[in-house]
Write a protein that holds these residues in place. Structure first.
Motif, PDB file in Angstrom:
ATOM      1  N   GLU A 189       0.747  -1.063  -0.087  1.00 15.62           N
ATOM      2  CA  GLU A 189      -0.020   0.055   0.056  1.00 15.62           C
ATOM      3  C   GLU A 189       0.835   1.172   0.054  1.00 15.62           C
ATOM      4  O   GLU A 189       0.324   2.162  -0.836  1.00 15.62           O
ATOM      5  N   ASP A 190       2.085   1.270   0.695  1.00 19.32           N
ATOM      6  CA  ASP A 190       2.913   2.474   0.695  1.00 19.32           C
ATOM      7  C   ASP A 190       3.408   2.645  -0.573  1.00 19.32           C
ATOM      8  O   ASP A 190       3.504   3.640  -1.150  1.00 19.32           O
ATOM      9  N   SER A 209       0.702   4.010  -3.031  1.00 18.75           N
ATOM     10  CA  SER A 209       0.468   5.315  -2.818  1.00 18.75           C
ATOM     11  C   SER A 209       1.639   6.277  -3.337  1.00 18.75           C
ATOM     12  O   SER A 209       1.056   7.261  -3.939  1.00 18.75           O
ATOM     13  N   ARG A 210       2.854   5.907  -3.216  1.00 17.33           N
ATOM     14  CA  ARG A 210       3.828   6.733  -4.118  1.00 17.33           C
ATOM     15  C   ARG A 210       3.682   6.732  -5.549  1.00 17.33           C
ATOM     16  O   ARG A 210       3.822   7.858  -6.189  1.00 17.33           O
ATOM     17  N   ASN A 262       0.849   6.574  -7.092  1.00 17.13           N
ATOM     18  CA  ASN A 262      -0.316   7.459  -7.274  1.00 17.13           C
ATOM     19  C   ASN A 262       0.197   8.708  -7.509  1.00 17.13           C
ATOM     20  O   ASN A 262      -0.394   9.626  -8.135  1.00 17.13           O
ATOM     21  N   ALA A 263       0.836   9.292  -6.148  1.00 20.51           N
ATOM     22  CA  ALA A 263       1.425  10.323  -6.494  1.00 20.51           C
ATOM     23  C   ALA A 263       2.418  11.016  -7.491  1.00 20.51           C
ATOM     24  O   ALA A 263       2.133  12.025  -7.991  1.00 20.51           O
ATOM     25  N   ARG A 298       0.011  11.473 -10.421  1.00 22.10           N
ATOM     26  CA  ARG A 298      -0.644  12.548 -10.271  1.00 22.10           C
ATOM     27  C   ARG A 298       0.390  13.977 -10.773  1.00 22.10           C
ATOM     28  O   ARG A 298      -0.009  14.777 -11.141  1.00 22.10           O
ATOM     29  N   VAL A 353      -5.578   4.085 -10.575  1.00 18.43           N
ATOM     30  CA  VAL A 353      -4.572   4.757  -9.706  1.00 18.43           C
ATOM     31  C   VAL A 353      -3.928   5.806 -10.640  1.00 18.43           C
ATOM     32  O   VAL A 353      -3.842   6.017 -11.863  1.00 18.43           O
ATOM     33  N   ASP A 411      -6.194  12.247  -5.982  1.00 19.60           N
ATOM     34  CA  ASP A 411      -5.404  12.323  -5.037  1.00 19.60           C
ATOM     35  C   ASP A 411      -5.611  11.248  -3.945  1.00 19.60           C
ATOM     36  O   ASP A 411      -4.807  10.865  -3.050  1.00 19.60           O
ATOM     37  N   GLN A 412      -7.061  10.819  -3.615  1.00 27.52           N
ATOM     38  CA  GLN A 412      -7.478   9.752  -2.838  1.00 27.52           C
ATOM     39  C   GLN A 412      -7.596   8.626  -3.659  1.00 27.52           C
ATOM     40  O   GLN A 412      -8.190   8.390  -4.508  1.00 27.52           O
ATOM     41  N   LEU A 413      -6.691   7.421  -3.042  1.00 28.63           N
ATOM     42  CA  LEU A 413      -6.561   6.240  -3.954  1.00 28.63           C
ATOM     43  C   LEU A 413      -7.540   5.377  -3.402  1.00 28.63           C
ATOM     44  O   LEU A 413      -7.894   5.244  -2.322  1.00 28.63           O
ATOM     45  N   LYS A 414      -8.453   4.800  -4.314  1.00 25.66           N
ATOM     46  CA  LYS A 414      -9.378   3.883  -4.086  1.00 25.66           C
ATOM     47  C   LYS A 414      -9.131   2.627  -4.405  1.00 25.66           C
ATOM     48  O   LYS A 414      -9.023   2.196  -5.715  1.00 25.66           O
TER      49      LYS A 414
END
Length: 258
Positions: free
Chosen positions: A76-77, A80-81, A83-84, A87, A166, A170-173
């Motif tokens: 998950e970490d 998230s990286r 995803n950022a 973006r 992804v 900004d909010q990953l689902k």
């Protein structure tokens, strides 16, 4: 050191298909860390490939986890990286790009399937196939509401419109399912380029009668023979028996035909 509890054999293939001029899919086969991923990028020429590559590149840094919860946390970490990063690419280019993904985590006799978008995960257990993931798509929402039938969904004009991915927010689902591994389990991870041309029953027949390597190649050949209208990526993961020496837990095999 915790490892995948059952011996495992896995293989992956990826192809641009017969219509597209490049491949925006990417995948990861990492049996040593208990991780397998497919990702289907979107956003136009090169941009979609950047998005799916960001997911795979970040997840490839997970390393050996100390436990199943640790593996999940690391996953998950890294996601998230990714995803950022996606973006940031979107903002720098002034466009929206993103990627679906489907992932299998396996450790200590348990599995977790995680996904966003319409890339899928199937589990063939006791000779029966079940779709573990549930598409994040407009057509799936219509099916859930009873607005269209399963038959209508097959030809729905907007069947490729996805609702989660992804990099698009900004909010990953993401969604997930988890459970216990059993000897003989076969997981099929794929982008929608496979299911556009091959039925669930055909996937089941292919994986029951062949090794992951042969099944991947046979399914890819079927897709290409039927026109291959999209990129297609397939990853197969077969769990052996701890008493079965045929499978090497550290085996890594893949084929990438772009």
């Amino acid at each position: 050191m915790s490892t995948v509890a059952l011996p495992v054999e896995s293989f992956g293939v990826s192809h641009k298909g017969c219509v597209r001029d490049h491949n925006e899919d990417n995948y990861l086969v990492e049996p040593q860390t208990g991780l397998w991923v497919v990702a289907d990028g979107m956003g136009g020429h090169e941009a979609g490939e950047l998005a799916s590559a960001s997911i795979v590149d970040h997840l490839a840094t997970i390393g050996i986890a100390s436990s199943a919860p640790d593996l999940r946390a690391r996953f998950e970490d890294r996601l998230s990286r990714a995803n950022a990063e996606i973006r940031d690419i979107s903002r720098s280019r002034g466009i929206t790009i993103g990627s679906t993904f489907a992932a299998l985590l396996a450790m200590d006799g348990r599995f977790a399937c995680l996904w966003a978008g319409d890339s899928r995960i199937y589990l063939v257990r006791n000779s029966l196939i079940n779709q573990v993931s549930k598409d994040h798509s407009e057509v799936q929402e219509l099916l859930d509401r009873g607005a269209i039938s399963a038959e209508e969904a097959l030809t729905w004009p907007r069947r490729n419109v996805i609702t989660h991915a992804v990099g698009v927010s900004d909010q990953l689902k993401i969604d997930f399912r988890q459970g216990e591994l059993m000897p003989g389990d076969v997981f099929v991870l794929n982008t929608d380029g496979l299911t556009a041309h091959v039925s669930d029953a055909e996937i089941e027949a292919a994986v029951k009668s062949a090794t992951p390597q042969a099944a991947c190649r046979n399914l890819l050949e079927t897709v290409l023979a039927r026109g291959g209208t999209d990129n297609v990526t397939i990853v197969l993961v077969k769990m052996g028996d701890e008493r079965d020496g045929r499978f090497d837990p550290e085996q890594r095999a893949s084929q990438n035909e772009r």
